[in-house]
Motif scaffolding. Structure first.
Motif, PDB file in Angstrom:
ATOM      1  N   TYR A 186       0.823  -1.205   0.000  1.00 32.43           N
ATOM      2  CA  TYR A 186       0.000   0.000   0.000  1.00 32.43           C
ATOM      3  C   TYR A 186       0.861   1.260   0.000  1.00 32.43           C
ATOM      4  O   TYR A 186       1.774   1.406   0.811  1.00 32.43           O
ATOM      5  N   LEU A 187       0.544   2.162  -0.919  1.00 36.19           N
ATOM      6  CA  LEU A 187       1.172   3.484  -0.948  1.00 36.19           C
ATOM      7  C   LEU A 187       0.088   4.462  -1.403  1.00 36.19           C
ATOM      8  O   LEU A 187      -0.439   4.335  -2.506  1.00 36.19           O
ATOM      9  N   ALA A 188      -0.239   5.420  -0.551  1.00 40.91           N
ATOM     10  CA  ALA A 188      -1.369   6.316  -0.834  1.00 40.91           C
ATOM     11  C   ALA A 188      -1.270   6.926  -2.232  1.00 40.91           C
ATOM     12  O   ALA A 188      -2.229   6.899  -3.002  1.00 40.91           O
ATOM     13  N   GLU A 189      -0.095   7.456  -2.526  1.00 41.42           N
ATOM     14  CA  GLU A 189       0.072   8.184  -3.783  1.00 41.42           C
ATOM     15  C   GLU A 189      -0.217   7.294  -5.000  1.00 41.42           C
ATOM     16  O   GLU A 189      -0.689   7.779  -6.026  1.00 41.42           O
TER      17      GLU A 189
ATOM     18  N   VAL B 213      -4.442   5.702  -4.553  1.00 42.68           N
ATOM     19  CA  VAL B 213      -5.600   6.597  -4.626  1.00 42.68           C
ATOM     20  C   VAL B 213      -6.061   6.876  -6.062  1.00 42.68           C
ATOM     21  O   VAL B 213      -7.249   6.721  -6.367  1.00 42.68           O
TER      22      VAL B 213
ATOM     23  N   ALA C  67      -9.019   9.060   3.504  1.00 46.28           N
ATOM     24  CA  ALA C  67      -8.892  10.516   3.611  1.00 46.28           C
ATOM     25  C   ALA C  67      -8.442  11.119   2.282  1.00 46.28           C
ATOM     26  O   ALA C  67      -9.008  12.089   1.792  1.00 46.28           O
ATOM     27  N   ARG C  68      -7.437  10.521   1.694  1.00 46.81           N
ATOM     28  CA  ARG C  68      -6.917  11.087   0.448  1.00 46.81           C
ATOM     29  C   ARG C  68      -7.922  10.895  -0.698  1.00 46.81           C
ATOM     30  O   ARG C  68      -8.113  11.784  -1.523  1.00 46.81           O
TER      31      ARG C  68
ATOM     32  N   SER D  85     -11.162  10.711  -0.483  1.00 46.10           N
ATOM     33  CA  SER D  85     -12.339  11.580  -0.405  1.00 46.10           C
ATOM     34  C   SER D  85     -11.987  12.998  -0.854  1.00 46.10           C
ATOM     35  O   SER D  85     -12.835  13.685  -1.404  1.00 46.10           O
TER      36      SER D  85
ATOM     37  N   ARG E 295      -9.873  13.614  -3.233  1.00 38.66           N
ATOM     38  CA  ARG E 295      -9.800  13.512  -4.695  1.00 38.66           C
ATOM     39  C   ARG E 295     -11.194  13.485  -5.320  1.00 38.66           C
ATOM     40  O   ARG E 295     -11.430  14.102  -6.345  1.00 38.66           O
TER      41      ARG E 295
END
Ligand SMILES: Cc1cc2nc3c(=O)[nH]c(=O)nc-3n(C[C@H](O)[C@H](O)[C@H](O)COP(=O)(O)OP(=O)(O)OC[C@H]3O[C@@H](n4cnc5c(N)ncnc54)[C@H](O)[C@@H]3O)c2cc1C
Ligand SMILES: Nc1ncnc2c1ncn2[C@@H]1O[C@H](COP(=O)(O)O)[C@@H](O)[C@H]1O
Lengths: 329, 263
Positions: free
Chosen positions: A73-76, A79, A107-108, A110, A112
């Motif tokens: 998992y990596l947010a960037e 997402v 969080a990220r 939502s 976007r």
């Protein structure tokens, strides 16, 4: 597939994490109430081969994004991919685990999608076709009900260990559609990941927690709690006093500035029951307090209290549990 | 290295929470306001970056006038300047609205790194750091329990269920702080620090000053429409009945097995 509730399943190292099934179960209840289907997004390396399994928890269709670069998992990286799948399937609500990664993703995502996010929910309901979600605030000192404005997409992260899991439908398989959205060139990366393979139970997902405070007097005495935890199949937690003293790792801290936990059974040993501690464990189903001070505030929250010196009592308790376990098996 | 810290003022963790008569907010009359503990960790980490690389630390906060006191606390710890975004339009907003305002303030300062708490201990939203990062189009590294930076990149340890990951990003980036007091050990404001803080610059801004559209940032996609207290926990029973220590252990195990059915 028409309108749907969509869950985001958490896949790590070749398997879905249990909380994904809890989320699917809650998603199913919500989808039924809304009269829509249940779909899922699953991201990871090798996830396409496993995705059909989500059918056991009532998922009709899985959009699988399977790519070796999405192993961790990596947010960037996650997402944009998940956002693009969601834009395609146009869900009426999105549910995902309120795990460490799930909350971060939610969080990220939502921001976007310009969606409305409710983190760490313990319950969802549908009233007159409108979704509502309940979540703890002030670490559980109070609860709030969230509602969404017309046209706003609800994103709901679900607290692990709270929502009932459906009995698995043994032979049901979900339809799997492999999708390959454009991957982004991330500026961040996962340098390394270490997983504890000792089988230690994570506090936030534990059924039983044995927790020790300042009354433990020193780090060496925690072996006594670990022995008890072992026979109970429990995780070991601590109060801030024990963590600040350097007796226990910070990851073990339970409370308003530590982990908020909700096991079936919480055994507080040598913990006074300060308001910040109670906030973090107050939603446990059963609480046992072991303390030599009959006036300790923890007793006002405990289902069962024992006024004893913990050094005398805990070893006897461990022996009793052992007896019980051997008579049961 | 220029650092921006996003700081929220929250009720003291000692606070007893009561629901107000509107049924959807909490009684604030008797609350003591403090810097959100996780944001204190962020301020501490910011000051360590400044000690190592030079530069300045700006504290940004959205909220009413009382928040000035908390910004001053951070200035007294050693931060250099403060920005308070105080605009009535934000009253009807949600986390994303506040994140829009914060992101605009960050853009104006154009720091190398933005540090913030992983969650505010009031509403436990756990949203705004990653939201600000997304709005800026920056990477974010969340739940740091340690942080290193060489001035060009930032590296953190992030605990996950049953393990930990090490994350790295080039700058600029957003980092959110987890861990506990034992990990970050945030410094106290010294007396000279408190004196100096009074003279440090603190700007108060409206959304319009930041070029933020109040109708966007002030709109709530999600709202908390009612509050309820947890089911009251009555004190249960103290296991006594004249039993000796061993007898109590036997009785407790019996109760947990037969009555509570949890073991
Ligand atoms: C901003 C902030 C955040 C905080 N966050 C948290 C948090 O997240 N989690 C948290 O836990 N705390 C938190 N605290 C700290 C909290 O206020 C208390 O100080 C802390 O919980 C006390 O820990 P304790 O119960 O282990 O210690 P104590 O309060 O010292 O209690 C020790 C207990 O052990 C009992 N005892 C001693 N010896 C024996 C014996 N031989 N046998 C049986 N019993 C014995 C004593 O009777 C006593 O009740 C926070 C505080 C602040 C200011
Ligand atoms: N009103 C605010 N002003 C400045 N920073 C904030 C504000 N609200 C939240 N933050 C930042 O975002 C973090 C997470 O907050 P939250 O999303 O409210 O849990 C906090 O620890 C702060 O760093």
């Amino acid at each position: 597939m028409g309108k749907c509730v969509c869950i985001i399943a958490e896949f790590r190292h070749g398997a879905f994490r249990r909380v994904s099934y809890e989320v699917a179960s809650e998603g199913k209840r919500l989808a039924d109430a809304l009269g829509v289907g249940l779909c899922a997004v699953a991201v990871g390396s090798g996830v396409a081969d496993k995705a059909a399994e989500l059918g056991r928890y009532a998922v009709d269709k899985v959009f699988a994004v399977d790519d070796p670069s999405l192993e961790n998992y990596l947010a960037e990286a996650y997402v944009p991919v998940i956002a693009s799948v969601l834009e395609g399937c146009d869900p009426v609500a999105v549910l995902l685990p309120a795990s460490v990664d799930g909350k971060d993703l939610a969080a990220r995502l939502s921001a976007r999608l310009k969606a409305g996010l409710a983190q760490d929910c313990t319950q969802t309901v549908c009233e007159g076709g409108k979704i509502k979600a309940k979540r703890p605030i002030f670490a559980g000192k109070c609860y709030g009900w969230c509602e969404w404005a017309d046209g706003a997409l609800p994103i709901i992260s679900c607290r692990p260990n709270v929502m009932d899991c459906l009995a698995p439908l043994e032979d049901k398989k979900a339809e799997v559609e492999k999708v390959q959205p454009a991957l982004v060139q991330a500026r961040s990366c996962v340098k390394s990941m270490e997983l504890d393979t000792s089988g230690k139970v994570e506090l936030t997902e534990a059924e039983i927690i044995v927790s020790g405070g300042r009354g433990m007097k020193g780090p060496e005495n925690y072996t006594m709690l670990e022995d008890l935890a072992k026979v109970l199949g429990a995780a070991v937690g601590a109060s801030r006093a024990a963590v600040d003293s350097g007796w226990r790792p910070h990851a073990d801290q339970v409370g308003q500035t530590g982990k908020v936990v909700n096991p079936n059974l919480y055994v507080a040993v040598g913990i006074s029951g300060a308001i910040q501690h109670l906030a973090g464990m107050g939603s446990s189903k059963f609480i046992v307090a072991i303390n030599k001070d009959p006036e300790a505030p923890i007793f006002s929250k405990a289902d069962y209290g024992v006024v004893e010196d913990l050094f005398n009592f805990v070893p006897l308790l461990t022996e009793e549990v052992k007896k019980l376990k051997s008579s049961c098996s | 290295m220029n650092v921006a810290v996003l700081l929220k003022q929250t009720p003291d963790t000692e606070s007893v929470i009561r629901i107000a008569s509107d049924g959807k907010s909490v009684v604030t009359d008797d609350l003591k306001w403090v810097v959100n503990p996780y944001d204190e960790f962020a301020v501490e980490a910011a000051l360590r970056l400044k000690e190592k690389h030079g530069g300045s630390v700006t504290v940004i906060s959205c909220g009413p006038q009382r928040v000035v006191e908390s910004i001053r606390t951070a200035l007294a710890m050693g931060a250099d300047t403060g920005v308070l975004i105080d605009d009535p339009a934000l009253e009807g907003s949600d986390s994303l609205g506040v994140a829009m305002a914060l992101a605009a303030a960050v853009k104006e300062i154009n720091p190398d790194v933005v540090l913030c708490g992983s969650r505010a201990v009031d509403y436990d939203m756990a949203q705004r750091g990653p939201m600000v990062a997304e709005l800026l189009g920056w990477p974010h590294l969340a739940m740091a329990v340690s942080m290193e930076s060489d001035g060009k990149t930032v590296t953190i340890d992030r605990p996950i269920e049953g393990g930990k990951v090490v994350l790295e990003s080039s700058l600029p980036a957003v980092v959110t702080f987890g861990g506990s007091h034992a990990v970050w050990n945030p410094r106290y404001a010294s007396l000279p620090g408190i004196m100096k803080a009074k003279k440090k610059p603190l700007a108060v801004k409206k959304l319009a000053d930041l070029g933020v559209d109040g109708s966007q940032a002030g709109t709530a996609r999600v709202t908390m429409t009612s509050l309820e207290m947890p089911v009251a926990r009555a004190a249960g029973k103290v296991i006594d009945g004249g039993l000796d220590t061993a007898g109590k252990a036997t009785e407790l195990v019996r109760a947990l097995h037969e009555e509570a059915k949890v073991i």
